[in-house]
Design an enzyme around this catalytic site. Sequence first.
Site, mmCIF file in Angstrom:
data_model
loop_
_atom_site.group_PDB
_atom_site.id
_atom_site.type_symbol
_atom_site.label_atom_id
_atom_site.label_comp_id
_atom_site.label_asym_id
_atom_site.label_seq_id
_atom_site.Cartn_x
_atom_site.Cartn_y
_atom_site.Cartn_z
ATOM 1 C CE LYS A 197 -6.487 -12.969 5.335
ATOM 2 N NZ LYS A 197 -5.749 -13.607 4.171
ATOM 3 C CE1 TYR A 228 -10.418 -16.634 6.041
ATOM 4 C CE2 TYR A 228 -8.112 -16.822 5.421
ATOM 5 C CZ TYR A 228 -9.378 -16.327 5.186
ATOM 6 O OH TYR A 228 -9.598 -15.531 4.108
HETATM 7 P P1 NAD Z 1 -2.288 -9.753 -4.976
HETATM 8 O O1 NAD Z 1 -0.833 -9.799 -4.812
HETATM 9 O O2 NAD Z 1 -2.923 -10.686 -5.949
HETATM 10 O O3 NAD Z 1 -2.740 -8.275 -5.385
HETATM 11 C C1 NAD Z 1 -2.231 -7.147 -4.723
HETATM 12 C C2 NAD Z 1 -2.641 -5.895 -5.472
HETATM 13 O O4 NAD Z 1 -2.086 -4.765 -4.817
HETATM 14 C C3 NAD Z 1 -2.143 -5.873 -6.921
HETATM 15 O O5 NAD Z 1 -3.126 -5.351 -7.758
HETATM 16 C C4 NAD Z 1 -0.938 -4.932 -6.864
HETATM 17 O O6 NAD Z 1 -0.726 -4.238 -8.074
HETATM 18 C C5 NAD Z 1 -1.356 -3.970 -5.771
HETATM 19 N N1 NAD Z 1 -0.225 -3.335 -5.088
HETATM 20 C C6 NAD Z 1 -0.138 -2.047 -4.779
HETATM 21 N N2 NAD Z 1 1.023 -1.767 -4.178
HETATM 22 C C7 NAD Z 1 1.701 -2.911 -4.115
HETATM 23 C C8 NAD Z 1 2.981 -3.266 -3.604
HETATM 24 N N3 NAD Z 1 3.789 -2.363 -3.028
HETATM 25 N N4 NAD Z 1 3.355 -4.547 -3.704
HETATM 26 C C9 NAD Z 1 2.553 -5.480 -4.240
HETATM 27 N N5 NAD Z 1 1.321 -5.212 -4.746
HETATM 28 C C10 NAD Z 1 0.911 -3.919 -4.692
HETATM 29 O O7 NAD Z 1 -2.935 -9.937 -3.535
HETATM 30 P P2 NAD Z 1 -4.396 -10.443 -3.188
HETATM 31 O O8 NAD Z 1 -4.371 -11.916 -3.039
HETATM 32 O O9 NAD Z 1 -5.388 -9.834 -4.081
HETATM 33 O O10 NAD Z 1 -4.539 -9.870 -1.697
HETATM 34 C C11 NAD Z 1 -4.912 -8.532 -1.436
HETATM 35 C C12 NAD Z 1 -5.505 -8.437 -0.030
HETATM 36 O O11 NAD Z 1 -6.652 -9.258 0.032
HETATM 37 C C13 NAD Z 1 -4.578 -8.921 1.079
HETATM 38 O O12 NAD Z 1 -4.765 -8.139 2.220
HETATM 39 C C14 NAD Z 1 -5.038 -10.334 1.352
HETATM 40 O O13 NAD Z 1 -4.791 -10.762 2.678
HETATM 41 C C15 NAD Z 1 -6.529 -10.207 1.082
HETATM 42 N N6 NAD Z 1 -7.120 -11.476 0.640
HETATM 43 C C16 NAD Z 1 -8.223 -11.920 1.272
HETATM 44 C C17 NAD Z 1 -8.812 -13.094 0.888
HETATM 45 C C18 NAD Z 1 -10.056 -13.572 1.585
HETATM 46 O O14 NAD Z 1 -10.453 -14.708 1.367
HETATM 47 N N7 NAD Z 1 -10.714 -12.739 2.389
HETATM 48 C C19 NAD Z 1 -8.282 -13.829 -0.159
HETATM 49 C C20 NAD Z 1 -7.153 -13.333 -0.817
HETATM 50 C C21 NAD Z 1 -6.585 -12.146 -0.405
#
Ligand code: NAD
Length: 377
Positions: A137, A223
């Site tokens: 999401k 949410y």
């Molecule tokens: P994060 O910033 O911790 O990780 C992002 C990942 O994408 C990293 O590994 C990074 O290297 C990579 N990436 C690739 N291209 C990138 C760019 N141009 N800029 C930045 N990062 C890049 O993020 P996250 O918290 O893991 O979130 C990732 C996805 O998961 C998002 O869509 C977020 O909304 C979703 N999410 C969902 C939940 C849930 O409870 N369902 C919780 C957290 C995150």
Amino acid sequence: MKNLITRRKFGKTASMGLAGGAMVANLPFACAMGEQKKKLGIALVGLGGYSTYQLAPALQNTQHCYLAAIVTGTPAKEKTWSQKYGIPQKSIYNYQNFDGIKDNPDVDIVYVVLPNSMHAEFSIRAAKAGKHVICEKPMAMNVAECDEIINACKASGVKLGMGYRLHSEPFTQAVKRFVREKTFGDVIHVSSDAAYRSMGSPGQWRLNRKLSGGGALVNMGVYAIQSSIYATGENPISVSAQEFSTRPEYFKDTDETITAQFEFPSGATATMMTSHNIRANRLHASCENGWFELDPASTYIPLAGRTSKGPLDFEQVSQQQLQMDDFASHILYETPNLAPGEMGKRDMIIVEAIYKSIAQGGKRQELEFSNSYGFSK
Ligand code: NAD
């Protein structure tokens, strides 16, 4: 006060087939399986915080799926992940050679866990590779991209699920059950907040509209939108919204705080608040004959809840574990898809309407959905 629903009673309810998350454990493996796999391989695309601290650990305990492959743009992570989780070299991809995953029989599901601007591209590439898709999401940057993902999955005949983990989680399932069974009579009003106070680097992708598609609304607001919908059991017919900014120097590019009001076909109403500057996480429903509430309502673990008849009490199990098992079970056993792509698209339609209302000074926006659109039982 007497417990309204205890763990024991929940177990009974689950075995009656009303609770997807717990139900999968009871499904017979052998029946109708034939030559089919018993456990599906998942490829995680994007090894950031969510994959590292939630999804990969949860995949160590799943019954119907396992961590089979990784896709990362950071070469250093290839080694650490392969050592930690025993991933073979042939199942490690980067963003460029990702399409080769089509020839990897160990991968059945691709789980897209990248910044929001990359969801559509990788979901569509996964579908074209013939893999089932879980998309995090918010589903995409806009409704047009949601349609592209849905159409690509349809064209390839693969299943599409959203990373909406709460639909597999027992407190949320209890809310859906109260609404369905009118435990407290008709729902009159829902109030939902989903917010946290962001203090991290102002350079993070979540505060960069080109990568995130929006601020608090697309991150936490989904949410609150979801709560408003499953706590009334209806899709809204209108929304009006307002935006507030108190730290403009930090939130230069994305929304900080948004409030919105929904009207539903039954006459029920809902108010929601989402923010990257406020700490709040709750859902309260006022009904004809009582009330129910969750607080917290959408954190990973543990959720908590109470009702006018007493507290809620469920066993705490990893939401991500339940969610991924439910999706794998949907593929293996044709159990319901608890968070289909249409649900992600519906929420993005609402997100766009909220931004439009704000742009028009809070003007009421009409919304049109069929009764069942985006719902799961
Ligand atoms: P994060 O910033 O911790 O990780 C992002 C990942 O994408 C990293 O590994 C990074 O290297 C990579 N990436 C690739 N291209 C990138 C760019 N141009 N800029 C930045 N990062 C890049 O993020 P996250 O918290 O893991 O979130 C990732 C996805 O998961 C998002 O869509 C977020 O909304 C979703 N999410 C969902 C939940 C849930 O409870 N369902 C919780 C957290 C995150």
